[in-house]
Write a protein that holds these residues in place. Structure first.
Motif, PDB file in Angstrom:
ATOM      1  N   PHE A  77     -36.365 -31.537  -4.424  1.00 44.49           N
ATOM      2  CA  PHE A  77     -36.789 -32.819  -4.279  1.00 44.49           C
ATOM      3  C   PHE A  77     -38.183 -32.972  -4.210  1.00 44.49           C
ATOM      4  N   CYS A  78     -38.811 -34.321  -4.236  1.00 47.40           N
ATOM      5  CA  CYS A  78     -40.279 -34.568  -4.180  1.00 47.40           C
ATOM      6  C   CYS A  78     -40.539 -34.292  -3.072  1.00 47.40           C
ATOM      7  N   SER A  79     -42.231 -33.425  -3.242  1.00 45.20           N
ATOM      8  CA  SER A  79     -42.894 -33.320  -2.057  1.00 45.20           C
ATOM      9  C   SER A  79     -43.321 -34.752  -1.087  1.00 45.20           C
ATOM     10  N   GLY A  80     -43.032 -34.615  -0.008  1.00 45.06           N
ATOM     11  CA  GLY A  80     -43.195 -35.732   1.127  1.00 45.06           C
ATOM     12  C   GLY A  80     -42.156 -36.840   1.164  1.00 45.06           C
ATOM     13  N   SER A  81     -40.950 -36.318   0.355  1.00 48.24           N
ATOM     14  CA  SER A  81     -39.821 -37.127   0.658  1.00 48.24           C
ATOM     15  C   SER A  81     -39.139 -36.654   2.081  1.00 48.24           C
TER      16      SER A  81
ATOM     17  N   SER B  12     -35.132 -23.597  11.234  1.00 43.18           N
ATOM     18  CA  SER B  12     -34.016 -24.482  11.218  1.00 43.18           C
ATOM     19  C   SER B  12     -34.273 -25.850  10.544  1.00 43.18           C
ATOM     20  N   THR B  13     -35.469 -26.371  10.265  1.00 42.50           N
ATOM     21  CA  THR B  13     -35.463 -27.373   9.351  1.00 42.50           C
ATOM     22  C   THR B  13     -36.246 -27.358   8.034  1.00 42.50           C
ATOM     23  N   ILE B  14     -35.677 -28.021   7.073  1.00 42.46           N
ATOM     24  CA  ILE B  14     -36.570 -28.003   5.700  1.00 42.46           C
ATOM     25  C   ILE B  14     -37.728 -28.699   5.530  1.00 42.46           C
ATOM     26  N   SER B  15     -38.830 -27.577   5.124  1.00 43.56           N
ATOM     27  CA  SER B  15     -40.115 -28.343   4.750  1.00 43.56           C
ATOM     28  C   SER B  15     -39.975 -29.352   3.522  1.00 43.56           C
ATOM     29  N   ASN B  16     -40.736 -30.372   3.764  1.00 47.11           N
ATOM     30  CA  ASN B  16     -40.887 -31.214   2.521  1.00 47.11           C
ATOM     31  C   ASN B  16     -42.156 -31.334   1.842  1.00 47.11           C
ATOM     32  N   ILE B  17     -42.897 -30.055   2.101  1.00 49.75           N
ATOM     33  CA  ILE B  17     -44.186 -29.767   1.587  1.00 49.75           C
ATOM     34  C   ILE B  17     -44.177 -28.588   0.730  1.00 49.75           C
TER      35      ILE B  17
ATOM     36  N   ALA C 107     -39.281 -22.933  -0.094  1.00 51.31           N
ATOM     37  CA  ALA C 107     -39.112 -21.851   1.065  1.00 51.31           C
ATOM     38  C   ALA C 107     -37.649 -21.220   0.784  1.00 51.31           C
ATOM     39  N   THR C 108     -37.309 -19.969   1.357  1.00 48.48           N
ATOM     40  CA  THR C 108     -35.999 -19.647   1.405  1.00 48.48           C
ATOM     41  C   THR C 108     -35.879 -19.662   3.113  1.00 48.48           C
ATOM     42  N   TYR C 109     -34.362 -20.159   3.127  1.00 49.44           N
ATOM     43  CA  TYR C 109     -33.840 -20.170   4.603  1.00 49.44           C
ATOM     44  C   TYR C 109     -32.436 -19.374   4.666  1.00 49.44           C
TER      45      TYR C 109
ATOM     46  N   ILE D 231     -40.745 -30.117  -5.310  1.00 44.68           N
ATOM     47  CA  ILE D 231     -41.319 -30.630  -6.520  1.00 44.68           C
ATOM     48  C   ILE D 231     -42.713 -31.140  -6.268  1.00 44.68           C
ATOM     49  N   PRO D 232     -43.778 -30.599  -6.558  1.00 40.98           N
ATOM     50  CA  PRO D 232     -45.232 -31.233  -6.368  1.00 40.98           C
ATOM     51  C   PRO D 232     -45.361 -32.565  -6.987  1.00 40.98           C
ATOM     52  N   LYS D 233     -46.121 -33.663  -6.415  1.00 40.26           N
ATOM     53  CA  LYS D 233     -46.199 -34.761  -6.980  1.00 40.26           C
ATOM     54  C   LYS D 233     -47.314 -34.710  -8.199  1.00 40.26           C
TER      55      LYS D 233
END
Length: 214
Positions: free
Chosen positions: A17-21, A41-46, A49-51, A71-73
């Protein structure tokens, strides 16, 4: 003695997904019913990463990982727009960048009187950032030598039709009054990238000489 093999928790892959969303939430129960916790514990939107999922104790299950791709903008790119001549026909802003991003502009039209910065906002759903475009308006100010004050009813000076910096135009009023002070507006001819300007002419009223009576 029966030894149960550890179950590998399975999860539905997360679509890039898109960065920042807004990021999705990590499920605390796997598709094959293993409960546990995630680290982080939470997904980064920047950043991608591997969780790591760690099953709750006592379930005969192993840890597993889930990769999340961000996905970088894309930065919309535009060819620079040449300087605009004052009060000439302004150019149109392109609604699609040179690298294929569609969107809208604020302001939506180019000014032909003042320089400005225009902001491009990509269409919703496109993974792209806003960007700006600066458009300069060239506006030359006609220059004139100041007119010295004149006496009332003296010969009025003639207003030059070409400024000292080469701008040609007309005056309003066209003739200098020799009875009253006034402001004269110079309007450049079209196509010269020049703005109107004002020249003040002072008319000094004649003084009547006075003498002590004899």
């Amino acid at each position: 003695i029966v030894v149960n093999l550890n179950i590998i928790p399975t999860f539905t892959a997360i679509t890039p997904f898109c960065s920042g969303s807004t990021p999705p939430v990590l499920p605390t129960t796997s598709n094959n019913s293993i409960t546990g916790t995630w680290n982080p514990s939470t997904i980064s939107n920047i950043n991608s990463a591997t969780y790591t999922f760690t099953p709750t104790a006592g379930q005969c299950a192993t840890t597993t990982t889930l990769d999340v791709t961000i996905i970088p903008k894309t930065i919309p790119l535009f060819d620079p727009i040449a300087d605009v001549c004052y009060e000439s026909t302004p150019p149109s802003l392109p609604l699609t960048s040179t690298n294929g991003i569609t969107g809208t502009w604020t302001p939506s039209t180019v000014s032909n009187t003042v320089s400005a910065i225009y902001t491009f906002t990509p269409t919703d759903g496109i993974c792209a950032t806003t960007t700006t475009l600066t458009i300069n308006v060239n506006a030359i100010t006609p220059l004139f030598t100041a007119v010295s004050p004149i006496c009332a009813n003296a010969t009025a000076p003639i207003l030059p039709l070409t400024s000292t910096n080469g701008i040609i135009g007309t005056w309003n009023p066209a003739m200098v009054s020799n009875t009253a002070s006034g402001n004269y507006i110079f309007t450049p001819n079209s196509g010269q990238c020049a703005i109107t300007t004002t020249l003040s002419v002072t008319v000094n009223q004649n003084v009547t000489p006075t003498f002590t009576a004899i």
